[in-house]
Design a protein around this motif. Structure first.
Motif, PDB file in Angstrom:
ATOM      1  N   LEU A 148       1.438 118.292  29.476  1.00  0.00           N
ATOM      2  CA  LEU A 148       2.385 117.449  28.734  1.00  0.00           C
ATOM      3  C   LEU A 148       3.808 117.638  29.208  1.00  0.00           C
ATOM      4  O   LEU A 148       4.634 116.730  29.099  1.00  0.00           O
ATOM      5  CB  LEU A 148       2.302 117.760  27.239  1.00  0.00           C
ATOM      6  N   THR A 149       4.117 118.809  29.726  1.00  0.00           N
ATOM      7  CA  THR A 149       5.511 119.153  30.012  1.00  0.00           C
ATOM      8  C   THR A 149       5.832 119.240  31.497  1.00  0.00           C
ATOM      9  O   THR A 149       7.010 119.331  31.863  1.00  0.00           O
ATOM     10  CB  THR A 149       5.867 120.505  29.370  1.00  0.00           C
ATOM     11  N   ASP A 150       4.835 119.232  32.360  1.00  0.00           N
ATOM     12  CA  ASP A 150       5.075 119.366  33.801  1.00  0.00           C
ATOM     13  C   ASP A 150       4.567 118.128  34.524  1.00  0.00           C
ATOM     14  O   ASP A 150       3.381 118.036  34.870  1.00  0.00           O
ATOM     15  CB  ASP A 150       4.375 120.619  34.331  1.00  0.00           C
ATOM     16  N   ASN A 222      -0.915 116.811  17.614  1.00  0.00           N
ATOM     17  CA  ASN A 222       0.164 117.099  16.662  1.00  0.00           C
ATOM     18  C   ASN A 222       1.470 116.490  17.160  1.00  0.00           C
ATOM     19  O   ASN A 222       1.650 116.226  18.357  1.00  0.00           O
ATOM     20  CB  ASN A 222       0.282 118.603  16.400  1.00  0.00           C
ATOM     21  N   GLU A 223       2.397 116.265  16.255  1.00  0.00           N
ATOM     22  CA  GLU A 223       3.593 115.491  16.580  1.00  0.00           C
ATOM     23  C   GLU A 223       4.485 116.187  17.604  1.00  0.00           C
ATOM     24  O   GLU A 223       5.152 115.524  18.406  1.00  0.00           O
ATOM     25  CB  GLU A 223       4.371 115.163  15.306  1.00  0.00           C
ATOM     26  N   ASP A 224       4.495 117.512  17.617  1.00  0.00           N
ATOM     27  CA  ASP A 224       5.308 118.216  18.609  1.00  0.00           C
ATOM     28  C   ASP A 224       4.764 117.984  20.014  1.00  0.00           C
ATOM     29  O   ASP A 224       5.535 117.735  20.955  1.00  0.00           O
ATOM     30  CB  ASP A 224       5.348 119.712  18.296  1.00  0.00           C
ATOM     31  N   ASP A 225       3.441 118.068  20.169  1.00  0.00           N
ATOM     32  CA  ASP A 225       2.856 117.798  21.480  1.00  0.00           C
ATOM     33  C   ASP A 225       3.075 116.348  21.886  1.00  0.00           C
ATOM     34  O   ASP A 225       3.368 116.055  23.054  1.00  0.00           O
ATOM     35  CB  ASP A 225       1.355 118.103  21.452  1.00  0.00           C
ATOM     36  N   LEU A 226       2.942 115.448  20.938  1.00  0.00           N
ATOM     37  CA  LEU A 226       3.159 114.037  21.241  1.00  0.00           C
ATOM     38  C   LEU A 226       4.603 113.772  21.650  1.00  0.00           C
ATOM     39  O   LEU A 226       4.874 112.995  22.580  1.00  0.00           O
ATOM     40  CB  LEU A 226       2.780 113.177  20.032  1.00  0.00           C
ATOM     41  N   ASP A 231       8.548 112.477  25.846  1.00  0.00           N
ATOM     42  CA  ASP A 231       9.827 112.862  26.442  1.00  0.00           C
ATOM     43  C   ASP A 231       9.712 113.059  27.948  1.00  0.00           C
ATOM     44  O   ASP A 231      10.638 112.738  28.700  1.00  0.00           O
ATOM     45  CB  ASP A 231      10.329 114.143  25.784  1.00  0.00           C
ATOM     46  N   VAL A 232       8.560 113.577  28.400  1.00  0.00           N
ATOM     47  CA  VAL A 232       8.386 113.882  29.817  1.00  0.00           C
ATOM     48  C   VAL A 232       7.787 112.701  30.582  1.00  0.00           C
ATOM     49  O   VAL A 232       8.216 112.392  31.697  1.00  0.00           O
ATOM     50  CB  VAL A 232       7.495 115.136  29.984  1.00  0.00           C
ATOM     51  N   ALA A 270       7.571 106.596  19.837  1.00  0.00           N
ATOM     52  CA  ALA A 270       8.243 106.180  21.067  1.00  0.00           C
ATOM     53  C   ALA A 270       9.584 106.898  21.155  1.00  0.00           C
ATOM     54  O   ALA A 270      10.050 107.510  20.179  1.00  0.00           O
ATOM     55  CB  ALA A 270       8.441 104.660  21.100  1.00  0.00           C
ATOM     56  N   VAL A 271      10.197 106.821  22.330  1.00  0.00           N
ATOM     57  CA  VAL A 271      11.519 107.404  22.531  1.00  0.00           C
ATOM     58  C   VAL A 271      12.577 106.392  22.114  1.00  0.00           C
ATOM     59  O   VAL A 271      12.545 105.234  22.526  1.00  0.00           O
ATOM     60  CB  VAL A 271      11.714 107.821  23.999  1.00  0.00           C
TER      61      VAL A 271
END
Length: 663
Positions: A148-150, A222-226, A231-232, A270-271
């Motif tokens: 999710l982050t890389d 979960n919303e943090d992972d989403l 974001d990435v 969404a962002v």
């Protein structure tokens, strides 16, 4: 896109200003890889969304990219590399792996997966279709949090097979000129990375097309992972969580009008304003209000023996099992929305009339007994010539009379989430039935002629070694009443009640993991824990005992061979041969590793045996006397016995006719 798949009575297109203009743009609905269990099947999510959007006068295009990925894997070049043990983007050379067996055998027998009209025989429960899944499984990516982050991971060798596949599709030419939005259905965890790659590939050639992801994988995240994903991975314009129809319609209208404000749509993440925003969901539509699913005739026509899904409900009528995630998929809506028999029958008769399909799967977490009774009677009253199957739970209301009625109405089998027969554990996780009710159900279903496919979880929370083995003895005593068993080692998931309150179920979070992670193929939702009720060694032994039982009984119908394979020692001058068309033979040093495609078994022939058989490895006939000359009297008999027990021999009388059908 939708977490649950639902359909209903046809409803007219909306009128006036609320209706999409006939000249507006279109929506592409895609089902990405990798769900190997859906090869040869038509997952209904895109069809349901297409039916809904079309009722609003919006043009849709459905892409089953999972099925097309199977065809990509069957390319002769890929089969040759896989057969040598070399897989795209994966390190090492492993010619003994089942993926390599699949590559070699399918390279020689490619036509076994297609009928005479070129239709796909990918979903057969017997024969060689399982080799296609074996070929695909090494490419499965069940992403951990770092995916999710890389974003660099999307460009790693691990994803090379998907990137090459999407490049081969020529998306620039394939995307309709009027496409406004790409909706990607992601029900399974291993589809997430390919979905992100698809969105990236589409943005590269058509940056103006809005990309929207949805389905259970996103709904359970979960919303943090989403938030990290959004974001990435900016190639994703929006994510729909929970019910998908109304949010997707609203997002399409924004994209078509060039007025993109996704965070104003209920149930969309969404962002916006510099960071991810999660808009709470609104109540979803009731299944009775939705139009029939729109199955694409071209996608239907390429599949042999299509089993078409029709939704019976969203949610579970019981809805209390503490380890289950599916009850979490409908936030903002009632926990259970059951379809009326009238609406369901209208959908069924529509699909029969439109596609001529006669095999159906009821899409439900568990068919309610009352619905089963009314539906079965309606099928009989209308004289419909159909067969169907469904998930079900053990419920005292499934009595002998109802089970008999269901069989008369064409029910082929029920898939039962029985899990265990231990009453204490069943009550702890709030299952409906106890031991006695489970055993009663199995017996009465068998007496009614109902086939059962039972799912077992040998180590539900707090299960002891003694309780697990007692439950295994219970089902083993009634094994003749059951068609097959499937075993799922327990996995605690974050989105279930067990995951939210692990201590209530005797689980200790952190400090290791006593279970097998990722059985659910969704690593992001896995809760690491220790269950002190069994040691790791005891748990491993229980899993092995259950799996051995399931293989020995439940999958016996997959391993069954016909009369063509000798099951007795032939006479002295009786000719026979190796059934080479059903075998993969791999030299390993001086040994031979022989995999029987029909039986799904492997036999290793030692060097002394392998060298002596060399003249007959091409299927040339031989006799017992030939083996005696090579190995001696006792040795020849021993070798022959081993070959017969492994069902590797066929009678020479079979040489005048085609090899045994593998499909």
């Amino acid at each position: 896109m939708t977490p649950g798949i639902e359909t209903g009575h046809a409803v007219p297109a909306e009128a006036g200003s609320d209706a999409a203009a006939p000249g507006g743009g279109s929506v592409v609905l895609a089902f990405p890889p990798l769900v190997e269990s859906s090869f040869g099947r038509y997952f209904p999510s895109t069809a349901v969304l297409a039916g809904f959007l079309q009722s609003r006068r919006i043009r849709t295009h459905q892409w089953d990219l999972n099925e097309e990925f199977a065809l990509h894997l069957l390319d002769p070049g890929h089969l040759a590399e896989a057969g040598a043990g070399r897989l795209v983007g994966l390190e090492g050379c492993h010619p003994e792996e089942m993926s390599a067996v699949a590559g070699r055998w399918l390279a020689r027998h490619h036509d076994a997966l297609f009928d005479e009209d070129g239709r796909h025989v990918f979903a057969a429960e017997s024969g060689p279709a399982f080799l296609l899944a074996a070929l695909a499984q090494p490419y499965l990516i069940d992403p951990e949090a770092e995916w999710l982050t890389d974003p660099a991971l999307l460009r790693s060798d691990r994803t090379l097979v998907y990137r090459a596949y999407y490049a081969s599709l020529d998306l620039a030419a394939r995307l309709p000129a009027d496409a406004r939005l790409l909706g990607v259905s992601v029900p399974m965890g291993p589809q997430l990375v390919p979905a992100l790659l698809l969105a990236e590939a589409v943005k590269r050639v058509r940056p103006e097309v809005r990309t929207v992801l949805g389905g259970p994988t996103l709904s359970l995240m979960n919303e943090d992972d989403l938030a990290r994903l959004l974001d990435v991975h900016r190639q994703v314009d929006a994510v729909v969580r929970f019910d998908g129809e109304a949010p997707l319609l609203a997002l399409y209208r924004q994209a078509d009008a060039g007025d993109w404000r996704p965070t104003e749509v209920a149930g969309v993440s969404a962002v916006a304003g510099g960071g991810p925003v999660h808009t709470p969901p609104a109540p979803g539509m009731h299944p009775n209000t939705l139009p029939p699913a729109s199955y694409d005739p071209a996608l239907v026509a390429r599949l042999v023996g299509l089993e078409m899904g029709i939704v019976q409900a969203r949610g579970c009528y019981w809805g209390k099992c503490d380890y289950c995630d599916f009850v979490e998929l409908y936030d903002g809506s009632p926990p259970y929305r059951g379809r009326s028999v009238q609406s369901f029958m209208a959908e069924l008769e529509h699909q029969v009339g439109t596609h001529g399909v006669r095999r159906f799967e009821l899409i439900t977490e568990s068919i309610p007994p009352a619905f089963a009774r009314r539906f079965s009677q309606a099928v009989l009253d209308r004289g419909l010539d159909i067969t169907w199957n469904s998930f079900a739970m053990v419920d005292r209301r499934f009595d002998a009379e109802l089970l008999q009625l269901m069989v008369r109405a064409g029910c082929e089998y029920l898939v039962i989430g029985m899990e265990t027969t231990n009453t204490r554990v069943l009550k702890l996780v709030h299952k409906s039935a106890d031991r006695e009710e489970n055993l009663r159900f199995i017996r009465e279903a068998h007496q009614a002629g109902m086939k059962l496919r039972i799912n077992l979880i040998p180590d539900l929370p707090s299960t002891t070694l003694e309780e697990a083995m007692e439950s295994l003895r219970d089902v083993a005593e009634l094994a003749d009443c059951v068609e097959s068993f499937t075993v799922f080692p327990f996995e605690a998931t974050r989105s279930s009640e067990v995951g939210r309150r692990p201590e209530r179920f005797g689980l200790v979070v952190g400090g290791g993991d006593s279970g097998l992670a990722n059985q659910a193929q969704y690593a992001l939702n896995h809760l690491g824990n220790i269950d002190p009720a069994m040691t790791r060694e005891e748990r491993t032994g229980v899993h092995r005992a259950y799996q051995d039982f399931a293989i020995g009984h439940g999958s016996a119908h997959m391993r069954r061979t016909g009369d063509e394979f000798l099951d007795r020692l032939p006479g002295e001058d009786e000719a026979f041969r190796l059934g080479v068309a059903s075998l993969d033979v791999l030299p390993r040093g001086d040994e031979l590793v022989v995999t029987h495609v029909l039986r799904r078994e492997r036999t290793v022939l030692p060097a002394a045996v392998a060298s002596g058989l060399a003249p007959w490895l091409d299927g040339t006939p031989l006799t017992r006397r030939d083996l005696t000359r090579v190995y001696g009297t006792a040795g020849g008999t021993a070798v022959l016995r081993q070959l017969v027990e492994a069902r590797l021999l066929t009678a020479v009388a079979a040489t005048g006719r085609p090899e045994p059908a593998l499909t």
